[in-house]
Design a protein around this motif. Sequence first.
Motif, PDB file in Angstrom:
ATOM      1  N   ILE A 247      10.544   0.590   6.513  1.00 57.13           N
ATOM      2  CA  ILE A 247      10.496   0.589   4.977  1.00 57.13           C
ATOM      3  C   ILE A 247       8.936   0.931   4.617  1.00 57.13           C
ATOM      4  CG2 ILE A 247      10.842  -0.826   3.011  1.00 57.13           C
ATOM      5  CD1 ILE A 247      12.687  -2.743   4.763  1.00 57.13           C
ATOM      6  N   ALA A 248       9.052   1.737   3.626  1.00 59.65           N
ATOM      7  CA  ALA A 248       7.619   1.954   3.157  1.00 59.65           C
ATOM      8  C   ALA A 248       7.669   2.149   1.734  1.00 59.65           C
ATOM      9  CB  ALA A 248       6.799   3.080   3.864  1.00 59.65           C
ATOM     10  N   CYS A 249       7.024   1.672   0.557  1.00 59.54           N
ATOM     11  CA  CYS A 249       7.217   2.165  -0.689  1.00 59.54           C
ATOM     12  C   CYS A 249       5.989   2.542  -1.308  1.00 59.54           C
ATOM     13  CB  CYS A 249       7.477   0.731  -1.404  1.00 59.54           C
ATOM     14  SG  CYS A 249       9.002   0.025  -0.923  1.00 59.54           S
ATOM     15  N   LEU A 250       5.963   4.011  -1.822  1.00 59.12           N
ATOM     16  CA  LEU A 250       4.868   4.593  -2.419  1.00 59.12           C
ATOM     17  C   LEU A 250       4.562   3.540  -3.729  1.00 59.12           C
ATOM     18  CD1 LEU A 250       2.733   6.924  -2.578  1.00 59.12           C
ATOM     19  CD2 LEU A 250       4.405   8.045  -4.047  1.00 59.12           C
ATOM     20  N   ALA A 251       3.505   3.241  -3.867  1.00 59.32           N
ATOM     21  CA  ALA A 251       3.362   2.219  -5.088  1.00 59.32           C
ATOM     22  C   ALA A 251       2.566   3.189  -6.197  1.00 59.32           C
ATOM     23  CB  ALA A 251       2.531   0.893  -4.479  1.00 59.32           C
ATOM     24  N   GLN A 252       2.888   3.346  -7.129  1.00 55.92           N
ATOM     25  CA  GLN A 252       4.338   2.882  -7.500  1.00 55.92           C
ATOM     26  C   GLN A 252       4.928   4.323  -7.950  1.00 55.92           C
ATOM     27  OE1 GLN A 252       4.503  -0.340 -10.359  1.00 55.92           O
ATOM     28  NE2 GLN A 252       2.819  -1.459  -9.074  1.00 55.92           N
ATOM     29  N   LEU A 253       5.873   4.207  -8.816  1.00 58.76           N
ATOM     30  CA  LEU A 253       6.789   5.538  -8.979  1.00 58.76           C
ATOM     31  C   LEU A 253       6.566   6.289 -10.326  1.00 58.76           C
ATOM     32  CD1 LEU A 253       9.102   7.019  -7.728  1.00 58.76           C
ATOM     33  CD2 LEU A 253      10.703   5.421  -8.934  1.00 58.76           C
TER      34      LEU A 253
ATOM     35  N   ASN B  17      14.116 -12.455  21.687  1.00 60.63           N
ATOM     36  CA  ASN B  17      14.352 -11.000  22.022  1.00 60.63           C
ATOM     37  C   ASN B  17      14.128 -10.075  20.922  1.00 60.63           C
ATOM     38  OD1 ASN B  17      15.192 -11.341  24.846  1.00 60.63           O
ATOM     39  ND2 ASN B  17      17.004 -12.379  24.228  1.00 60.63           N
ATOM     40  N   LYS B  18      13.993 -10.886  19.594  1.00 58.91           N
ATOM     41  CA  LYS B  18      14.236 -10.011  18.501  1.00 58.91           C
ATOM     42  C   LYS B  18      12.992  -9.526  18.073  1.00 58.91           C
ATOM     43  CE  LYS B  18      14.236 -11.734  13.715  1.00 58.91           C
ATOM     44  NZ  LYS B  18      14.453 -12.785  12.727  1.00 58.91           N
ATOM     45  N   SER B  19      12.838  -8.110  17.549  1.00 57.43           N
ATOM     46  CA  SER B  19      11.596  -7.746  17.163  1.00 57.43           C
ATOM     47  C   SER B  19      11.405  -7.889  15.510  1.00 57.43           C
ATOM     48  CB  SER B  19      11.611  -6.312  17.392  1.00 57.43           C
ATOM     49  OG  SER B  19      11.489  -6.078  19.009  1.00 57.43           O
ATOM     50  N   ILE B  20      10.286  -7.797  15.102  1.00 55.86           N
ATOM     51  CA  ILE B  20      10.076  -7.788  13.799  1.00 55.86           C
ATOM     52  C   ILE B  20       9.548  -6.205  13.114  1.00 55.86           C
ATOM     53  CG2 ILE B  20       8.591  -8.555  11.656  1.00 55.86           C
ATOM     54  CD1 ILE B  20      10.625 -10.762  12.661  1.00 55.86           C
ATOM     55  N   TYR B  21      10.300  -5.725  12.403  1.00 52.93           N
ATOM     56  CA  TYR B  21      10.066  -4.499  11.931  1.00 52.93           C
ATOM     57  C   TYR B  21       9.009  -4.472  10.621  1.00 52.93           C
ATOM     58  CZ  TYR B  21      12.984  -2.979  15.433  1.00 52.93           C
ATOM     59  OH  TYR B  21      13.762  -2.869  16.658  1.00 52.93           O
ATOM     60  N   LEU B  22       8.269  -3.406  10.552  1.00 52.97           N
ATOM     61  CA  LEU B  22       7.295  -3.382   9.187  1.00 52.97           C
ATOM     62  C   LEU B  22       7.772  -2.681   8.010  1.00 52.97           C
ATOM     63  CD1 LEU B  22       4.149  -2.198  11.549  1.00 52.97           C
ATOM     64  CD2 LEU B  22       5.140  -4.535  10.943  1.00 52.97           C
ATOM     65  N   SER B  23       7.456  -3.346   7.056  1.00 50.63           N
ATOM     66  CA  SER B  23       7.869  -2.726   5.480  1.00 50.63           C
ATOM     67  C   SER B  23       6.487  -2.680   5.042  1.00 50.63           C
ATOM     68  CB  SER B  23       8.544  -3.997   4.798  1.00 50.63           C
ATOM     69  OG  SER B  23       8.727  -3.575   3.262  1.00 50.63           O
ATOM     70  N   PHE B  24       5.903  -1.270   4.944  1.00 49.76           N
ATOM     71  CA  PHE B  24       4.656  -1.052   4.390  1.00 49.76           C
ATOM     72  C   PHE B  24       4.873  -1.033   2.973  1.00 49.76           C
ATOM     73  CE2 PHE B  24       0.738   0.691   6.194  1.00 49.76           C
ATOM     74  CZ  PHE B  24      -0.031   0.468   5.195  1.00 49.76           C
ATOM     75  N   ASP B  25       5.235  -1.705   1.981  1.00 52.47           N
ATOM     76  CA  ASP B  25       5.873  -1.778   0.920  1.00 52.47           C
ATOM     77  C   ASP B  25       5.022  -1.387  -0.303  1.00 52.47           C
ATOM     78  OD1 ASP B  25       5.464  -4.574   0.639  1.00 52.47           O
ATOM     79  OD2 ASP B  25       7.587  -4.944   1.754  1.00 52.47           O
ATOM     80  N   GLU B  26       3.586  -1.588  -0.062  1.00 50.47           N
ATOM     81  CA  GLU B  26       2.857  -0.782  -1.073  1.00 50.47           C
ATOM     82  C   GLU B  26       1.613   0.003  -0.323  1.00 50.47           C
ATOM     83  OE1 GLU B  26       1.229  -3.644  -4.114  1.00 50.47           O
ATOM     84  OE2 GLU B  26       2.819  -4.808  -4.067  1.00 50.47           O
TER      85      GLU B  26
END
Length: 498
Positions: free
Chosen positions: A344-350, A283-292
């Motif tokens: 979640i998403a992370c502009l790589a880099q800062l 029943n659980k969904s996995i979410y996306l972390s577009f972290d780069e």
Amino acid sequence: MKKAELFIDKHFRTGEVDKRIYGSFIEHLGRAVYGGIYQPGGPEADENGFRGDVIRLIQELNVPVVRYPGGNFVSGYHWEDGVGPKDQRPKKVDLAWSVIEDNQFGLNEFMDWAKKAGTSPMMAVNLGTRGAEDAKNLLEYCNLPGGSYYSDLRAAHGYKDPHNIKLWCLGNEMDGEWQMGHKEADDYGKLAAETGRLMRMLDPGIELVACGSSHAQMETYGSWEYTVLDKCYDVVDYLSMHQYYNNHANNTPDFLANSLSMDRFIREVVAICDAVKAKKHSNKSIYLSFDEWNVWYHSAEADKKIERWVRAPHQLEDVYNFEDALLVGSLLITLLRHADRVKIACLAQLVNVIAPIMTSDTSAWKQTIYYPFAYTSNWGRGDVLETKVACPTYESKFGDAPYLDAVWVMDEENRKLSLFAVNKSLDEDMEISCDLRQFENCRAVEQVILTHDDMKAVNTEENPAAVAPQKVEPTQPVDGKLTMTLPKHTWTAVHYTF
Ligand code: AHR
């Protein structure tokens, strides 16, 4: 003039924007930390050595989460080297980037810096050269209030209160053969499950990100995601995505069509997550972390000339041009259009390293890509409205690409509405229309455009505002109907009240 129509209904919402999609990334790499956010003795440094000019620019970007300390760096990192008295910290070789790391900045400095910058940490553990036990020790150091070896060590280092770090990455790009401790999908999936299990036994409140593919062109892409999730589905919350875009071919229409390739990548990974969900009857969904994600290619040649085993060289210092800013604007629109799954998403880099902010020893300035990020991050909060775009398309290497990327975001509580749009046509303006009658008394309060005659124009220390947004007279809806012109090759943002 090209024409396009946008269709929205305030009841049809893609999902709430998780503010963490406006995250970014600081790796121990090049001058991101040393000389970037940390420059003891520098003209803008505070008592901790944190650069005030950089912090001010980051605050304007409104970045709610920053991933740390890597990246490839984390896969050989011993976090213990970066805590405790600075004069006792070892100098180590960093095999990821062939440099010397003197550990003068580490975990506790990062936490102090994050607080000052108004952001929160997304911490990565080393699953390259280390494993579950070290990850557990690090979590104990960070999150346990006290009364155990590592939590007491933290207190002895001057941090009595736990850091309470909630978001954790289980390694970095473990599918890549360049990665220290690179693994097969099956092995990584088991290690991620075991590490996550131990970490949750210590702190059930944490959230965990498993590594997806390093990019969509990896040979193992697709099967990697499926196999990894099959092993660790119940333990993790997010699956990571990484992708960098380039214009090596110097083909601007193709380059700008990369929003289409990002869109396809996200759809595919969502499908794989849901296939594993179905297989597991979960029943659980996995979410996306577009972290780069970002544009990365300008610095490729310069980086070949960097001397090995030096400290904080000028590495991955892409100088971004105007067309990069257009693409970054489009990629942000794409992330928003997937607000239901990308959390979640992370502009790589800062800073300095493939970054929106560049520094010299004496100043800090905004690269071109800074602007679409800053406006989207500040205005793009609330609910994403399902935005149907009817517009002409062009042939690109990714298939039929729309000339227009666009999305509407509604902040119902504060009665605000925002439009983000990119007209990718290099030679024609575009008239766009949208029925806004559902939004009573809708008025445009601010409209900005980013454009330049030269697609390759850049900002430099000497000329830091060559590419900068212009405020234009906002186009008002007439009888609730909006018709406005997007000049050729522009990024546009409009802020409305209703
Ligand atoms: O962001 C630069 C590098 O790109 C990171 O260290 C790595 O994860 C990716 O390959």
